[in-house]
Design an enzyme around this catalytic site. Structure first.
Site, PDB file in Angstrom:
ATOM      1  N   PHE A 131     -13.548   3.543   4.706  1.00  0.00           N
ATOM      2  CA  PHE A 131     -12.775   3.055   3.764  1.00  0.00           C
ATOM      3  C   PHE A 131     -12.235   3.753   2.592  1.00  0.00           C
ATOM      4  O   PHE A 131     -12.987   4.301   1.952  1.00  0.00           O
ATOM      5  CB  PHE A 131     -13.273   1.537   3.470  1.00  0.00           C
ATOM      6  CG  PHE A 131     -12.370   0.741   2.624  1.00  0.00           C
ATOM      7  CD1 PHE A 131     -11.550  -0.278   3.552  1.00  0.00           C
ATOM      8  CD2 PHE A 131     -12.384   0.661   1.423  1.00  0.00           C
ATOM      9  CE1 PHE A 131     -10.610  -0.898   2.944  1.00  0.00           C
ATOM     10  CE2 PHE A 131     -11.413  -0.592   0.799  1.00  0.00           C
ATOM     11  CZ  PHE A 131     -10.505  -1.143   1.691  1.00  0.00           C
ATOM     12  N   VAL A 132     -10.895   3.792   2.439  1.00  0.00           N
ATOM     13  CA  VAL A 132     -10.355   4.565   1.197  1.00  0.00           C
ATOM     14  C   VAL A 132      -9.486   3.783   0.184  1.00  0.00           C
ATOM     15  O   VAL A 132      -9.113   2.807   0.604  1.00  0.00           O
ATOM     16  CB  VAL A 132      -9.552   5.796   1.716  1.00  0.00           C
ATOM     17  CG1 VAL A 132     -10.421   6.736   2.821  1.00  0.00           C
ATOM     18  CG2 VAL A 132      -8.314   5.074   2.732  1.00  0.00           C
ATOM     19  N   GLY A 191       0.743  -1.159   0.163  1.00  0.00           N
ATOM     20  CA  GLY A 191       0.051   0.067  -0.026  1.00  0.00           C
ATOM     21  C   GLY A 191       0.933   1.285  -0.082  1.00  0.00           C
ATOM     22  O   GLY A 191       0.288   2.397  -0.492  1.00  0.00           O
ATOM     23  N   ASP A 237      -5.051   1.972  11.020  1.00  0.00           N
ATOM     24  CA  ASP A 237      -6.384   1.852  11.358  1.00  0.00           C
ATOM     25  C   ASP A 237      -6.673   1.322  12.815  1.00  0.00           C
ATOM     26  O   ASP A 237      -6.624   2.429  13.781  1.00  0.00           O
ATOM     27  CB  ASP A 237      -7.166   0.783  10.261  1.00  0.00           C
ATOM     28  CG  ASP A 237      -8.554   0.505  10.505  1.00  0.00           C
ATOM     29  OD1 ASP A 237      -9.271   1.451  11.199  1.00  0.00           O
ATOM     30  OD2 ASP A 237      -9.155  -0.269  10.023  1.00  0.00           O
TER      31      ASP A 237
END
Ligand code: 5GP
Length: 179
Positions: free
Chosen positions: A154-155, A47, A105
């Site tokens: 959520f992205v 990511g 998160d």
């Protein structure tokens, strides 16, 4: 303009300009904080690959960078999930480490990973995350550099995925409200 990734719709959240401006600020701050320390940046794949690239381009003090992948699996220990890293070949002893993460998160990934990094006896470890969901944080964690705080939606985009897709954009999208 909204986008479709697999079965979900996402709406614009952070523009390319907003992301790049914030990364420039972070790079200036980190460069000043690590002046003369020759830090080692560790990007967490997959990511953070775009964020790590753009951040590192703007670092002005001599630095090195490496990338690792964290693999989580259900262990037989009482802690449940075990996280191990693959791809770390550098000698970390006495190095000043800056972890580059895409998003924190619950904090579980980082708070599980940091102790195993500490065993390699670096001089210091700091975390730089592009995004943080403060309301979701469940594990004690100090985040030293945070790009943006988000409300927990959520992205995707700019390296972040939904089931492997949606990484390929210059901006970040958040999931559309379903009512
Ligand atoms: P944590 O261990 O802090 O709960 O979760 C961290 C990891 O979960 C991140 O590195 C990322 O892979 C994934 N994650 C958490 N929130 C999101 C999100 O909103 N979008 C995407 N694409 N991944 C997320």
């Amino acid at each position: 303009m909204s986008i479709q990734v697999l079965d979900k719709t996402f709406v614009p959240y952070l523009s390319e300009q907003e992301i790049q401006d914030r990364i420039n600020q972070l790079a200036i701050q980190i460069s000043a904080d690590y002046e003369g320390k020759n830090p080692l940046f560790i990007g967490i794949l997959n990511g953070s690959f775009m964020f790590a690239s753009d951040l590192f381009k703007n670092i002005t003090t001599p630095s090195t960078i490496s990338f690792i992948k964290l693999v989580s699996y259900k262990g037989t220990t009482s802690t449940g999930t075990v996280i191990t890293s693959i791809g770390l070949e550098e000698n970390l002893q006495d190095k000043d480490i800056i972890i580059i993460e895409d998003i924190v998160d619950t904090g579980k990934t980082m708070s599980t990973f940091i102790p195993s990094l500490q065993q390699l006896q670096p001089a210091s470890i700091r975390i730089c995350t592009l995004l943080h969901k403060p309301d979701a944080l469940q594990f004690p964690l100090r985040l030293d550099y945070v790009g943006f705080n988000n409300q927990g939606k959520f992205v995707v985009g700019y390296g972040l995925d939904y089931d492997g897709y949606g990484r390929n954009s210059r901006e970040i999208f958040q999931i559309a409200q379903t009512s």
